[in-house]
Design a protein around this motif. Structure first.
Motif, PDB file in Angstrom:
ATOM      1  N   TYR A  77       0.831  -1.201   0.000  1.00  0.00           N
ATOM      2  CA  TYR A  77       0.000   0.000   0.000  1.00  0.00           C
ATOM      3  C   TYR A  77       0.867   1.253   0.000  1.00  0.00           C
ATOM      4  N   THR A  78       0.260   2.391  -0.269  1.00  0.00           N
ATOM      5  CA  THR A  78       0.994   3.643  -0.443  1.00  0.00           C
ATOM      6  C   THR A  78       1.460   4.255   0.879  1.00  0.00           C
ATOM      7  N   GLY A  79       2.464   5.104   0.765  1.00  0.00           N
ATOM      8  CA  GLY A  79       2.936   5.873   1.910  1.00  0.00           C
ATOM      9  C   GLY A  79       1.887   6.846   2.411  1.00  0.00           C
ATOM     10  N   VAL A  80       1.067   7.368   1.524  1.00  0.00           N
ATOM     11  CA  VAL A  80       0.005   8.284   1.921  1.00  0.00           C
ATOM     12  C   VAL A  80      -0.973   7.574   2.865  1.00  0.00           C
ATOM     13  N   LEU A  81      -1.349   6.348   2.513  1.00  0.00           N
ATOM     14  CA  LEU A  81      -2.235   5.592   3.393  1.00  0.00           C
ATOM     15  C   LEU A  81      -1.532   5.264   4.706  1.00  0.00           C
ATOM     16  N   LYS A  82      -0.251   4.924   4.650  1.00  0.00           N
ATOM     17  CA  LYS A  82       0.514   4.623   5.865  1.00  0.00           C
ATOM     18  C   LYS A  82       0.545   5.829   6.798  1.00  0.00           C
ATOM     19  N   LEU A  83       0.755   7.021   6.247  1.00  0.00           N
ATOM     20  CA  LEU A  83       0.752   8.229   7.081  1.00  0.00           C
ATOM     21  C   LEU A  83      -0.586   8.409   7.791  1.00  0.00           C
ATOM     22  N   PHE A  84      -1.669   8.109   7.096  1.00  0.00           N
ATOM     23  CA  PHE A  84      -2.985   8.220   7.732  1.00  0.00           C
ATOM     24  C   PHE A  84      -3.160   7.157   8.809  1.00  0.00           C
ATOM     25  N   LEU A  85      -2.796   5.930   8.504  1.00  0.00           N
ATOM     26  CA  LEU A  85      -2.955   4.850   9.482  1.00  0.00           C
ATOM     27  C   LEU A  85      -2.072   5.066  10.708  1.00  0.00           C
ATOM     28  N   ASP A  86      -0.959   5.769  10.556  1.00  0.00           N
ATOM     29  CA  ASP A  86      -0.099   6.086  11.699  1.00  0.00           C
ATOM     30  C   ASP A  86      -0.800   6.981  12.720  1.00  0.00           C
ATOM     31  N   ALA A  95     -10.513  -0.307  16.991  1.00  0.00           N
ATOM     32  CA  ALA A  95     -11.380  -1.262  17.692  1.00  0.00           C
ATOM     33  C   ALA A  95     -12.838  -0.968  17.370  1.00  0.00           C
ATOM     34  N   GLY A  96     -13.590  -2.025  17.073  1.00  0.00           N
ATOM     35  CA  GLY A  96     -14.997  -1.876  16.751  1.00  0.00           C
ATOM     36  C   GLY A  96     -15.279  -1.573  15.296  1.00  0.00           C
ATOM     37  N   VAL A  97     -14.228  -1.414  14.492  1.00  0.00           N
ATOM     38  CA  VAL A  97     -14.378  -1.125  13.069  1.00  0.00           C
ATOM     39  C   VAL A  97     -14.164  -2.410  12.270  1.00  0.00           C
ATOM     40  N   VAL A  98     -15.119  -2.732  11.403  1.00  0.00           N
ATOM     41  CA  VAL A  98     -14.938  -3.836  10.460  1.00  0.00           C
ATOM     42  C   VAL A  98     -14.239  -3.245   9.239  1.00  0.00           C
ATOM     43  N   ALA A  99     -13.068  -3.782   8.923  1.00  0.00           N
ATOM     44  CA  ALA A  99     -12.249  -3.251   7.831  1.00  0.00           C
ATOM     45  C   ALA A  99     -12.301  -4.167   6.615  1.00  0.00           C
ATOM     46  N   VAL A 100     -12.351  -3.544   5.450  1.00  0.00           N
ATOM     47  CA  VAL A 100     -12.314  -4.262   4.179  1.00  0.00           C
ATOM     48  C   VAL A 100     -11.140  -3.697   3.376  1.00  0.00           C
ATOM     49  N   PRO A 101     -10.020  -4.422   3.314  1.00  0.00           N
ATOM     50  CA  PRO A 101      -8.874  -3.950   2.538  1.00  0.00           C
ATOM     51  C   PRO A 101      -9.118  -4.162   1.042  1.00  0.00           C
ATOM     52  N   LEU A 102      -8.868  -3.122   0.257  1.00  0.00           N
ATOM     53  CA  LEU A 102      -9.001  -3.177  -1.192  1.00  0.00           C
ATOM     54  C   LEU A 102      -7.749  -2.586  -1.818  1.00  0.00           C
ATOM     55  N   MET A 103      -7.170  -3.331  -2.746  1.00  0.00           N
ATOM     56  CA  MET A 103      -6.003  -2.803  -3.461  1.00  0.00           C
ATOM     57  C   MET A 103      -6.201  -2.985  -4.952  1.00  0.00           C
ATOM     58  N   PRO A 108      -1.814  -9.171 -12.339  1.00  0.00           N
ATOM     59  CA  PRO A 108      -2.096 -10.191 -11.316  1.00  0.00           C
ATOM     60  C   PRO A 108      -0.899 -10.538 -10.439  1.00  0.00           C
ATOM     61  N   GLY A 109       0.276 -10.090 -10.770  1.00  0.00           N
ATOM     62  CA  GLY A 109       1.465 -10.410  -9.990  1.00  0.00           C
ATOM     63  C   GLY A 109       1.457  -9.871  -8.570  1.00  0.00           C
ATOM     64  N   HIS A 110       0.595  -8.915  -8.292  1.00  0.00           N
ATOM     65  CA  HIS A 110       0.528  -8.325  -6.947  1.00  0.00           C
ATOM     66  C   HIS A 110      -0.745  -8.722  -6.207  1.00  0.00           C
ATOM     67  N   ALA A 111      -1.358  -9.807  -6.613  1.00  0.00           N
ATOM     68  CA  ALA A 111      -2.641 -10.216  -6.038  1.00  0.00           C
ATOM     69  C   ALA A 111      -2.588 -10.466  -4.527  1.00  0.00           C
ATOM     70  N   MET A 112      -1.414 -10.723  -3.990  1.00  0.00           N
ATOM     71  CA  MET A 112      -1.289 -10.961  -2.549  1.00  0.00           C
ATOM     72  C   MET A 112      -1.061  -9.671  -1.757  1.00  0.00           C
ATOM     73  N   ALA A 113      -0.949  -8.545  -2.429  1.00  0.00           N
ATOM     74  CA  ALA A 113      -0.659  -7.272  -1.762  1.00  0.00           C
ATOM     75  C   ALA A 113      -1.656  -6.904  -0.658  1.00  0.00           C
ATOM     76  N   PRO A 114      -2.941  -7.206  -0.784  1.00  0.00           N
ATOM     77  CA  PRO A 114      -3.853  -6.839   0.309  1.00  0.00           C
ATOM     78  C   PRO A 114      -3.476  -7.444   1.665  1.00  0.00           C
ATOM     79  N   MET A 115      -2.719  -8.520   1.660  1.00  0.00           N
ATOM     80  CA  MET A 115      -2.304  -9.115   2.939  1.00  0.00           C
ATOM     81  C   MET A 115      -1.476  -8.144   3.771  1.00  0.00           C
ATOM     82  N   PHE A 116      -0.664  -7.302   3.125  1.00  0.00           N
ATOM     83  CA  PHE A 116       0.131  -6.328   3.874  1.00  0.00           C
ATOM     84  C   PHE A 116      -0.781  -5.312   4.557  1.00  0.00           C
ATOM     85  N   LEU A 117      -1.810  -4.888   3.853  1.00  0.00           N
ATOM     86  CA  LEU A 117      -2.766  -3.956   4.432  1.00  0.00           C
ATOM     87  C   LEU A 117      -3.580  -4.629   5.542  1.00  0.00           C
TER      88      LEU A 117
END
Length: 167
Positions: A77-86, A95-103, A108-117
């Motif tokens: 995921y991007t640094g911009v998103l990381k700055l927000f998540l920090d 806590a209490g938030v149901v999260a749905v990661p979307l990338m 198709p070579g990066h299909a596993m990338a959502p696991m990092f998020l």
């Protein structure tokens, strides 16, 4: 149920944001209540206490379901998103938030990338009852990928919210 979309693309009003809106609507059957287009928060993301950033954090914390979306950059995921998540406390910031990661990505070579998020969202205390979703940015509007994901996982994603509400 309060539904929010968080888009961590360095470009405002991006395809990432559009895909996240589509996914949120497919999962809950209506448009998201709130949109956080992270890049519009600007330099306030670089520190602590910025009023607009704090408001965006509060919006996410007060949400029941949040689609966190990012383009795939260097396999993650991007640094911009990381700055927000920090901005969220480790352990219980989501806590209490149901999260749905979307990338989104170019191939198709990066299909596993959502696991990092997924890992960082769990670290922040979010509930992730379903796997993240990876879609090709070239065909997210024409491919059945988002609709198929929603068909398979919508009940699982909304169940923790229904359970909390006692419905």
């Amino acid at each position: 149920m309060k539904v929010t979309v968080v888009a961590g693309n360095p470009k405002a009003q991006s395809r990432t944001l559009d895909a996240a809106r589509i996914l949120a609507a497919a999962v809950v059957g209506r448009d998201a209540d709130e949109i956080v287009d992270v890049t519009t928060l600007g330099p306030g993301l670089m520190g602590w206490g910025d009023q607009a950033v704090n408001a965006a954090v509060a919006t996410v914390r007060e949400s029941d379901l949040v689609v966190f979306a990012s383009p795939t950059f260097k396999g993650t995921y991007t640094g911009v998103l990381k700055l927000f998540l920090d901005q969220f406390a480790t352990g219980d910031g989501l806590a209490g938030v149901v999260a749905v990661p979307l990338m989104l990505g170019a191939g198709p070579g990066h299909a596993m990338a959502p696991m990092f998020l997924e890992h960082v969202l769990r670290e922040l205390g979010a509930t992730l009852p379903a796997p993240g979703l990876y879609v090709l940015d070239s065909d997210y509007t024409t491919s059945p990928t988002i609709a198929d994901y929603a068909t398979r996982w919508a009940a699982v994603l909304t169940a923790p919210i229904t359970d909390q509400a006692g419905v």
